[in-house]
Design a protein around this motif. Structure first.
Motif, PDB file in Angstrom:
ATOM      1  N   VAL A   9       0.849  -1.195   0.000  1.00 55.18           N
ATOM      2  CA  VAL A   9       0.000   0.000   0.000  1.00 55.18           C
ATOM      3  C   VAL A   9       0.879   1.237   0.000  1.00 55.18           C
ATOM      4  O   VAL A   9       2.081   1.168   0.276  1.00 55.18           O
ATOM      5  CB  VAL A   9      -0.945   0.032   1.231  1.00 55.18           C
ATOM      6  N   ASP A  10       0.268   2.357  -0.314  1.00 53.23           N
ATOM      7  CA  ASP A  10       0.967   3.635  -0.320  1.00 53.23           C
ATOM      8  C   ASP A  10       1.697   3.820   1.005  1.00 53.23           C
ATOM      9  O   ASP A  10       1.156   3.518   2.077  1.00 53.23           O
ATOM     10  CB  ASP A  10      -0.060   4.755  -0.521  1.00 53.23           C
ATOM     11  N   GLU A  11       2.938   4.326   0.945  1.00 51.09           N
ATOM     12  CA  GLU A  11       3.740   4.432   2.168  1.00 51.09           C
ATOM     13  C   GLU A  11       3.087   5.340   3.201  1.00 51.09           C
ATOM     14  O   GLU A  11       3.282   5.183   4.400  1.00 51.09           O
ATOM     15  CB  GLU A  11       5.157   4.916   1.861  1.00 51.09           C
ATOM     16  N   TYR A  12       2.275   6.300   2.729  1.00 48.64           N
ATOM     17  CA  TYR A  12       1.604   7.168   3.681  1.00 48.64           C
ATOM     18  C   TYR A  12       0.551   6.388   4.470  1.00 48.64           C
ATOM     19  O   TYR A  12       0.367   6.596   5.659  1.00 48.64           O
ATOM     20  CB  TYR A  12       0.947   8.353   2.957  1.00 48.64           C
ATOM     21  N   TRP A  13      -0.153   5.489   3.760  1.00 50.76           N
ATOM     22  CA  TRP A  13      -1.161   4.704   4.471  1.00 50.76           C
ATOM     23  C   TRP A  13      -0.511   3.714   5.423  1.00 50.76           C
ATOM     24  O   TRP A  13      -1.043   3.446   6.507  1.00 50.76           O
ATOM     25  CB  TRP A  13      -2.057   3.956   3.477  1.00 50.76           C
ATOM     26  N   ILE A  14       0.634   3.182   5.052  1.00 52.53           N
ATOM     27  CA  ILE A  14       1.278   2.220   5.957  1.00 52.53           C
ATOM     28  C   ILE A  14       1.739   2.900   7.234  1.00 52.53           C
ATOM     29  O   ILE A  14       1.810   2.291   8.292  1.00 52.53           O
ATOM     30  CB  ILE A  14       2.459   1.491   5.252  1.00 52.53           C
ATOM     31  N   ILE A  15       2.018   4.209   7.155  1.00 53.13           N
ATOM     32  CA  ILE A  15       2.343   4.949   8.374  1.00 53.13           C
ATOM     33  C   ILE A  15       1.137   4.952   9.310  1.00 53.13           C
ATOM     34  O   ILE A  15       1.254   4.705  10.503  1.00 53.13           O
ATOM     35  CB  ILE A  15       2.771   6.396   8.045  1.00 53.13           C
ATOM     36  N   GLU A  16      -0.054   5.218   8.744  1.00 52.63           N
ATOM     37  CA  GLU A  16      -1.255   5.222   9.586  1.00 52.63           C
ATOM     38  C   GLU A  16      -1.496   3.849  10.195  1.00 52.63           C
ATOM     39  O   GLU A  16      -1.761   3.729  11.399  1.00 52.63           O
ATOM     40  CB  GLU A  16      -2.485   5.640   8.782  1.00 52.63           C
ATOM     41  N   PHE A  17      -1.421   2.803   9.390  1.00 51.35           N
ATOM     42  CA  PHE A  17      -1.721   1.463   9.917  1.00 51.35           C
ATOM     43  C   PHE A  17      -0.622   0.977  10.869  1.00 51.35           C
ATOM     44  O   PHE A  17      -0.879   0.174  11.766  1.00 51.35           O
ATOM     45  CB  PHE A  17      -1.943   0.478   8.770  1.00 51.35           C
ATOM     46  N   SER A  18       0.585   1.489  10.713  1.00 48.58           N
ATOM     47  CA  SER A  18       1.641   1.188  11.690  1.00 48.58           C
ATOM     48  C   SER A  18       1.292   1.814  13.037  1.00 48.58           C
ATOM     49  O   SER A  18       1.436   1.184  14.094  1.00 48.58           O
ATOM     50  CB  SER A  18       2.994   1.729  11.203  1.00 48.58           C
ATOM     51  N   LEU A  19       0.830   3.052  13.007  1.00 49.30           N
ATOM     52  CA  LEU A  19       0.432   3.732  14.243  1.00 49.30           C
ATOM     53  C   LEU A  19      -0.720   2.994  14.921  1.00 49.30           C
ATOM     54  O   LEU A  19      -0.753   2.852  16.145  1.00 49.30           O
ATOM     55  CB  LEU A  19       0.029   5.174  13.937  1.00 49.30           C
ATOM     56  N   ARG A  20      -1.650   2.516  14.124  1.00 49.70           N
ATOM     57  CA  ARG A  20      -2.799   1.800  14.694  1.00 49.70           C
ATOM     58  C   ARG A  20      -2.378   0.462  15.274  1.00 49.70           C
ATOM     59  O   ARG A  20      -2.872   0.044  16.335  1.00 49.70           O
ATOM     60  CB  ARG A  20      -3.873   1.638  13.615  1.00 49.70           C
ATOM     61  N   MET A  21      -1.458  -0.224  14.603  1.00 51.54           N
ATOM     62  CA  MET A  21      -0.959  -1.495  15.136  1.00 51.54           C
ATOM     63  C   MET A  21      -0.213  -1.275  16.450  1.00 51.54           C
ATOM     64  O   MET A  21      -0.376  -2.039  17.411  1.00 51.54           O
ATOM     65  CB  MET A  21      -0.023  -2.166  14.125  1.00 51.54           C
ATOM     66  N   ILE A  22       0.610  -0.235  16.501  1.00 50.83           N
ATOM     67  CA  ILE A  22       1.362   0.062  17.717  1.00 50.83           C
ATOM     68  C   ILE A  22       0.414   0.313  18.878  1.00 50.83           C
ATOM     69  O   ILE A  22       0.605  -0.205  19.993  1.00 50.83           O
ATOM     70  CB  ILE A  22       2.272   1.287  17.499  1.00 50.83           C
ATOM     71  N   LYS A  23      -0.632   1.087  18.637  1.00 47.55           N
ATOM     72  CA  LYS A  23      -1.597   1.388  19.694  1.00 47.55           C
ATOM     73  C   LYS A  23      -2.273   0.118  20.201  1.00 47.55           C
ATOM     74  O   LYS A  23      -2.390  -0.106  21.421  1.00 47.55           O
ATOM     75  CB  LYS A  23      -2.652   2.368  19.173  1.00 47.55           C
TER      76      LYS A  23
END
Length: 357
Positions: free
Chosen positions: A67-81
């Motif tokens: 996926v777009d690297e910008y979206w992976i940043i969001e989903f990384s943040l959500r996984m971390i939480k």
């Protein structure tokens, strides 16, 4: 008590893909790329299956490189939480079951909270470098720290915007040292509140001085100031403790300066007690004999009383000790320290300005 998951599934009833996944989540891996990597599909999955971290981990691994690297940043943040919430639960469980697993991921795969954070940190550093380059090239003070770049690139994701806003806020206030700033600027915390009755407004305006775009964003997202509110509350509750700490630090520095001078100059005297007595007498005349004595000899009350009587005798005999170069030096540095102590909770020049942002 564990987290109770309550999700309103009505909003997904018109999405056939999600309806199918609710019946069989494994179908996700058979979807076409167009459907699988659609943001709304992924967003729905992270909402519906937040209780199933093993499944979400597999989804994250699948989308990480697709996926777009910008979206992976969001989903990384959500996984971390989600992982941090899970680990917090595990920590609580281990209070009662010591042999409980440390992490939901212990038994499945190599992906860990640590590796996701490393990935996010690398992306964050990459973006931060781009921002620094942009700000330096533009040389426009209106850009401040460069949050306008974040708004331009990530306007579509509140999660990402909040993440970077929090980083910028931390950057600003770590450099400031809130506690020291308030003590140097205001006579008391009550004085600060009288000038700035709205704490959020004060913080937001202060942030706006550093970055206008960030200040504007914070006005619409006051929840990002919760951590800072706790810091200001701590300063208020420990106001007097800070002043005492400052005083003790100044006296400790003074004791160190006296000791250094004594070590370098004691050889000038046949009897080293002569120089030591000058120290005692200078401290006595300035009213800090008891406090300085503690730093040098500790709590030896009997010896302190002997020293105090000796100083009284010096005073009564009108000793010429006060005319010596060494005594004058001790007297000078003691008075300088006392001036710092008198000023340590509030600086006169700042008081006159009745400082506000």
């Amino acid at each position: 008590m564990g987290k109770v998951y309550s999700i309103n599934i009505d909003k997904f009833k018109n999405n056939q893909i999600i309806q199918d996944l609710m019946n069989n989540k494994e179908l996700f891996f058979d979807l076409s790329d167009e459907k699988k990597y659609d943001y709304e599909t992924l967003n729905s999955i992270f909402i519906l299956f937040e209780y199933d971290l093993v499944f979400l981990k597999r989804v994250y691994e699948d989308i990480e490189k697709n996926v777009d690297e910008y979206w992976i940043i969001e989903f990384s943040l959500r996984m971390i939480k989600l992982l941090e919430q899970k680990n917090e639960i595990v920590v609580n469980i281990k209070k009662y079951i010591p042999n409980a697993s440390n992490s939901i991921l212990d038994t499945d795969g190599e992906l860990t909270l640590f590796t996701i954070k490393l990935f996010l940190l690398a992306k964050t550093d990459e973006i931060s470098n781009k921002i620094s380059t942009f700000v330096n090239l533009e040389k426009n003070s209106n850009y401040g720290l460069g949050f306008v770049v974040i708004e331009d690139q990530f306007y579509f994701s509140e999660i990402i915007m909040n993440y970077f806003a929090d980083r910028f806020i931390t950057q600003i206030f770590l450099k400031l040292n809130i506690e020291k700033f308030l003590h140097e600027s205001y006579e008391s915390y009550e004085a600060f509140k009288s000038v700035n009755p709205d704490l959020n407004l004060f913080i937001t305006e202060f942030i706006s001085l550093q970055d206008i775009a960030l200040g504007g964003y914070i006005k619409n997202h006051p929840e990002l100031l919760q951590e800072l509110q706790c810091v200001f509350n701590y300063v208020e509750q420990h106001w007097n403790n800070y002043i005492l700490f400052e005083r003790n630090a100044i006296l400790e520095d003074l004791a160190g300066e006296i000791f250094d001078y004594f070590s370098k100059n004691k050889y000038k005297y046949e009897n080293v007690e002569t120089l030591r007595n000058m120290i005692y007498y200078a401290c006595y005349n300035n009213g800090i004999l008891d406090e300085i004595f503690i730093y040098i000899y500790g709590a030896d009350k009997e010896y302190l009383e002997i020293i105090r009587k000796m100083c009284v005798e010096f005073k009564e005999s009108e000793s010429s000790i006060e005319d010596t170069v060494d005594y004058l030096y001790f007297n000078k540095i003691i008075k300088e320290s006392l001036n710092k102590i008198a000023d340590c909770g509030f600086r006169a020049e700042r008081k006159k300005k009745n400082l506000t942002v």
